[in-house]
Design a protein around this motif. Structure first.
Motif, mmCIF file in Angstrom:
data_model
loop_
_atom_site.group_PDB
_atom_site.id
_atom_site.type_symbol
_atom_site.label_atom_id
_atom_site.label_comp_id
_atom_site.label_asym_id
_atom_site.label_seq_id
_atom_site.Cartn_x
_atom_site.Cartn_y
_atom_site.Cartn_z
ATOM 1 N N LEU A 262 16.124 -8.367 12.315
ATOM 2 C CA LEU A 262 15.061 -7.426 11.936
ATOM 3 C C LEU A 262 13.663 -8.049 12.058
ATOM 4 C CD1 LEU A 262 14.491 -4.537 11.023
ATOM 5 C CD2 LEU A 262 14.742 -5.294 8.658
ATOM 6 N N TYR A 263 13.568 -9.328 11.749
ATOM 7 C CA TYR A 263 12.259 -9.988 11.857
ATOM 8 C C TYR A 263 11.757 -9.927 13.306
ATOM 9 C CZ TYR A 263 8.851 -13.803 11.934
ATOM 10 O OH TYR A 263 7.715 -14.548 12.115
ATOM 11 N N GLU A 264 12.615 -10.294 14.247
ATOM 12 C CA GLU A 264 12.234 -10.250 15.669
ATOM 13 C C GLU A 264 11.923 -8.813 16.089
ATOM 14 O OE1 GLU A 264 11.559 -12.718 17.592
ATOM 15 O OE2 GLU A 264 12.137 -14.196 16.074
ATOM 16 N N HIS A 265 12.734 -7.896 15.602
ATOM 17 C CA HIS A 265 12.571 -6.487 15.934
ATOM 18 C C HIS A 265 11.209 -5.963 15.436
ATOM 19 C CE1 HIS A 265 13.789 -2.416 16.856
ATOM 20 N NE2 HIS A 265 13.657 -2.029 15.596
ATOM 21 N N LEU A 266 10.856 -6.354 14.209
ATOM 22 C CA LEU A 266 9.574 -5.894 13.645
ATOM 23 C C LEU A 266 8.393 -6.510 14.406
ATOM 24 C CD1 LEU A 266 10.305 -5.952 9.785
ATOM 25 C CD2 LEU A 266 10.117 -3.946 11.275
ATOM 26 N N LYS A 267 8.549 -7.773 14.826
ATOM 27 C CA LYS A 267 7.468 -8.416 15.599
ATOM 28 C C LYS A 267 7.270 -7.687 16.932
ATOM 29 C CE LYS A 267 8.418 -12.851 15.637
ATOM 30 N NZ LYS A 267 8.294 -14.290 15.806
ATOM 31 N N GLN A 268 8.388 -7.303 17.522
ATOM 32 C CA GLN A 268 8.323 -6.570 18.795
ATOM 33 C C GLN A 268 7.639 -5.203 18.593
ATOM 34 O OE1 GLN A 268 12.193 -6.253 20.587
ATOM 35 N NE2 GLN A 268 11.431 -4.840 22.145
ATOM 36 N N LEU A 269 8.025 -4.513 17.507
ATOM 37 C CA LEU A 269 7.405 -3.208 17.217
ATOM 38 C C LEU A 269 5.902 -3.365 16.942
ATOM 39 C CD1 LEU A 269 10.126 -1.564 14.945
ATOM 40 C CD2 LEU A 269 9.501 -0.892 17.261
ATOM 41 N N GLN A 270 5.561 -4.469 16.329
ATOM 42 C CA GLN A 270 4.151 -4.747 16.028
ATOM 43 C C GLN A 270 3.330 -4.800 17.333
ATOM 44 O OE1 GLN A 270 3.383 -8.668 14.470
ATOM 45 N NE2 GLN A 270 2.299 -7.780 12.715
ATOM 46 N N GLU A 272 4.378 -3.393 20.268
ATOM 47 C CA GLU A 272 4.480 -2.121 20.995
ATOM 48 C C GLU A 272 3.732 -0.977 20.306
ATOM 49 O OE1 GLU A 272 8.951 -3.235 22.619
ATOM 50 O OE2 GLU A 272 8.699 -1.577 21.214
ATOM 51 N N ARG A 273 3.819 -0.957 18.956
ATOM 52 C CA ARG A 273 3.216 0.172 18.211
ATOM 53 C C ARG A 273 2.415 -0.366 17.024
ATOM 54 N NH1 ARG A 273 8.806 2.746 17.216
ATOM 55 N NH2 ARG A 273 7.704 4.188 15.848
ATOM 56 N N PRO A 274 1.291 -1.016 17.292
ATOM 57 C CA PRO A 274 0.534 -1.683 16.222
ATOM 58 C C PRO A 274 0.044 -0.736 15.131
ATOM 59 C CG PRO A 274 -0.695 -1.682 18.319
ATOM 60 C CD PRO A 274 0.680 -1.213 18.625
ATOM 61 N N THR A 280 7.640 4.309 8.573
ATOM 62 C CA THR A 280 7.946 5.132 9.752
ATOM 63 C C THR A 280 8.975 4.423 10.640
ATOM 64 O OG1 THR A 280 5.650 5.785 9.684
ATOM 65 C CG2 THR A 280 6.879 6.422 11.653
ATOM 66 N N VAL A 281 8.785 3.151 10.875
ATOM 67 C CA VAL A 281 9.737 2.473 11.767
ATOM 68 C C VAL A 281 11.099 2.288 11.079
ATOM 69 C CG1 VAL A 281 7.949 1.355 13.138
ATOM 70 C CG2 VAL A 281 8.971 0.092 11.273
ATOM 71 N N TRP A 298 9.930 -1.696 -2.843
ATOM 72 C CA TRP A 298 9.829 -3.108 -2.441
ATOM 73 C C TRP A 298 8.524 -3.467 -1.721
ATOM 74 C CZ3 TRP A 298 15.285 -2.592 0.120
ATOM 75 C CH2 TRP A 298 16.274 -2.681 -0.874
ATOM 76 N N PHE A 299 7.977 -2.517 -0.970
ATOM 77 C CA PHE A 299 6.872 -2.878 -0.078
ATOM 78 C C PHE A 299 5.607 -2.052 -0.339
ATOM 79 C CE2 PHE A 299 10.854 -3.035 2.705
ATOM 80 C CZ PHE A 299 11.190 -4.312 2.311
ATOM 81 N N ALA A 300 5.383 -1.704 -1.610
ATOM 82 C CA ALA A 300 4.249 -0.837 -1.943
ATOM 83 C C ALA A 300 2.932 -1.440 -1.444
ATOM 84 C CB ALA A 300 4.194 -0.613 -3.449
ATOM 85 N N ASP A 301 2.846 -2.781 -1.434
ATOM 86 C CA ASP A 301 1.589 -3.426 -1.006
ATOM 87 C C ASP A 301 1.376 -3.360 0.501
ATOM 88 O OD1 ASP A 301 1.271 -4.090 -3.603
ATOM 89 O OD2 ASP A 301 1.889 -6.192 -3.383
ATOM 90 N N TYR A 302 2.439 -3.164 1.247
ATOM 91 C CA TYR A 302 2.327 -3.250 2.702
ATOM 92 C C TYR A 302 2.344 -1.898 3.403
ATOM 93 C CZ TYR A 302 4.486 -7.615 1.071
ATOM 94 O OH TYR A 302 4.812 -8.729 0.365
ATOM 95 N N VAL A 303 2.859 -0.890 2.684
ATOM 96 C CA VAL A 303 3.152 0.372 3.374
ATOM 97 C C VAL A 303 1.885 1.121 3.828
ATOM 98 C CG1 VAL A 303 3.316 1.887 1.347
ATOM 99 C CG2 VAL A 303 4.831 2.253 3.313
ATOM 100 N N GLN A 304 0.772 0.818 3.137
ATOM 101 C CA GLN A 304 -0.475 1.516 3.497
ATOM 102 C C GLN A 304 -1.079 0.980 4.805
ATOM 103 O OE1 GLN A 304 -1.036 4.032 1.765
ATOM 104 N NE2 GLN A 304 0.288 3.518 0.011
ATOM 105 N N LYS A 305 -0.684 -0.260 5.140
ATOM 106 C CA LYS A 305 -1.312 -0.897 6.309
ATOM 107 C C LYS A 305 -0.503 -0.672 7.575
ATOM 108 C CE LYS A 305 -2.987 -4.655 3.395
ATOM 109 N NZ LYS A 305 -2.744 -6.025 3.000
ATOM 110 N N PRO A 306 -1.156 -0.597 8.734
ATOM 111 C CA PRO A 306 -0.394 -0.527 9.988
ATOM 112 C C PRO A 306 0.284 -1.868 10.272
ATOM 113 C CG PRO A 306 -2.744 -0.672 10.457
ATOM 114 C CD PRO A 306 -2.620 -0.579 8.960
ATOM 115 N N LEU A 307 1.313 -1.839 11.106
ATOM 116 C CA LEU A 307 2.071 -3.064 11.398
ATOM 117 C C LEU A 307 1.156 -4.203 11.872
ATOM 118 C CD1 LEU A 307 5.298 -1.826 13.270
ATOM 119 C CD2 LEU A 307 5.092 -2.633 10.914
ATOM 120 N N ALA A 308 0.122 -3.841 12.645
ATOM 121 C CA ALA A 308 -0.785 -4.856 13.201
ATOM 122 C C ALA A 308 -1.407 -5.731 12.108
ATOM 123 C CB ALA A 308 -1.876 -4.171 14.010
#
Ligand code: FDA
Length: 395
Positions: A262-270, A272-274, A280-281, A298-308
């Motif tokens: 998943l870590y590699e997958h999320l980096k790739q999505l970052q 492709e779709r910053p 959403t992903v 779990w991720f309330a602090d991160y969900v507001q920000k885009p993957l980039a």
């Protein structure tokens, strides 16, 4: 006094199969059951369609203090033997998944098949027959029941485990084992949903009925199938399977993305779709409802920000949480909903060939009352058929 060569207590899967086999050998047989109907668990099994066996049944699908005990009976009456019987009776069936065979119509087809075979083999089946006392005598056993006194040479205990007491389950088999000084292992509810802390239940409120494909692990075992959120906690096939390996206090590990790193997958999505957001992903694999809720918890602090805008460290935290979610159940739902009972009569007390108690001539134990428990998927019925058949050849 009514006399039979063989009396079987318990007209469930194992008892009926044992009766048929013994009857076909020309033994006079009666099967006595306290319930008002035979095979109640068969009728309710597999969501009413009875997962009667599994194409891939083998000894590794069974738990026991003695892993070797089940091998002999399973090899002498296999899934193919039971399938042949089902086909002889023209019962339509199908493989649902993972080798699991279900009736196309109703589980009643299996009960009717077993009762037809009993009738053909001259086996008498008595329901609503309470067993009051069992005594060993020189030439066999005397059984006092609500339907009179019976004498038999061979007595078979096929009363199953403790699961679902409302369906007629009792500890009768264990009491008989104690009466004759046979060793029992402690019993536990298995193939059973987990309960969770009030805090977790509050966090998952509203998710009841939501499922996800997951790899669930505990104590060196892993199962990959769905998990299901319920009002009380977690269920679904992979949870039921792992419950047989879980001990109170253990944590289970849940991988909600079992196919990817998943870590590699999320980096790739970052890359492709910053501009995409983490919820959403995640909703591309989990349901939207589940993805949103897990992000909220779990991720309330991160969900507001885009993957980039999420650092590699944060992506790693997210991946770690979703791929090795550590969860400590408070317990299980217990025998009320468990499919089976783990533990029971120590298999060292009986012969793996005949199922006769080594210390008590003429006394046999078969099916779930023994310390043999199958995985989910038709294996427990295969054990009932195989052990019933094996004993039926010797009683
Ligand atoms: P079983 O429990 O079938 O029979 C015992 C019999 O003894 C009963 O008829 C009972 O009334 C009788 N009895 C008990 N105490 C007595 C007493 N004191 N006096 C007289 N009679 C007494 N397995 C599988 O392989 N595929 C599946 O799809 C399912 N599905 C499933 C669903 C649910 C809801 C449950 C609870 C269980 C399953 N199982 C299953 C497990 C399977 O039902 C179980 O392992 C077998 O029925 C065990 O067969 P036995 O003959 O040993 O006991």
């Amino acid at each position: 006094m009514q006399k039979k060569d063989v009396i079987i207590i318990g007209a469930g899967a194992a008892g009926l199969m044992c009766g048929i086999t013994a009857g076909q050998r020309g033994r006079s047989v009666a099967i006595l059951d306290h319930a008002n109907k035979v095979g109640k668990k068969i009728l309710m099994s597999g969501g009413g369609r009875c997962n009667f066996t599994n194409y891939y049944a083998e000894p590794t699908n069974f738990l026991s203090h003695n892993q070797h005990f089940c091998k002999s009976a399973l090899s002498r009456y296999t899934q193919w033997d039971f399938i042949a019987l089902v086909e002889k009776h023209g019962i339509p069936y199908h493989e649902k998944k993972l080798g699991q065979l279900f009736c196309d119509n109703k589980a009643k087809d299996i009960v009717n098949m077993l009762l037809d075979e009993c009738a053909q083999a001259g086996v008498e089946v008595r329901t609503e027959c309470s067993i009051l006392q069992v005594d060993k005598v020189d030439d066999g056993f005397i059984i006092q029941t609500s339907q009179g006194k019976w004498h038999c040479q061979s007595l078979v205990i096929a009363t199953g485990g403790l699961s679902i007491p409302t369906m007629g389950a009792t500890g009768f088999g264990y009491d008989i084992a104690k009466q004759f000084g046979l060793k029992l292992f402690p019993t536990y509810a298995a193939l059973v949903p987990f309960t969770l802390t009030p805090k977790l239940l509050e966090q998952f409120d509203g998710l009841s009925g939501t499922s996800a494909d997951a790899l669930v692990s505990c104590n060196g075992q892993s199962f990959r199938e769905n998990i299901l959120f319920t009002h009380r906690g977690l269920s679904g096939p992979s949870i039921l399977q792992i419950s047989s390996y879980w001990q109170p206090g253990d944590a289970i590990s849940i991988n909600l993305f079992p196919d990817v790193d998943l870590y590699e997958h999320l980096k790739q999505l970052q890359q492709e779709r910053p501009k995409a957001h983490i919820n959403t992903v995640l909703a591309e694999q989990l349901t939207k409802k589940l993805a949103d809720r897990l992000c909220e918890i779990w991720f309330a602090d991160y969900v507001q920000k885009p993957l980039a805008e999420l650092s590699n460290e944060i992506l790693q935290v997210i991946a770690e949480q979703l791929q090795s979610w550590q969860l400590k159940p408070t317990g299980t739902e217990g025998y009320r909903t468990a499919e089976v009972t783990m533990g029971g009569l120590d298999t060292d007390e009986v012969s793996s060939k005949t199922f006769e108690a080594k210390k008590v001539t003429g006394l046999y134990f078969i099916g779930e009352v023994l310390d043999v428990t199958g995985h989910l998927g038709g294996f427990n019925f295969q054990w009932a058929w195989a052990s019933g058949y094996a004993a039926g050849q010797y009683v």
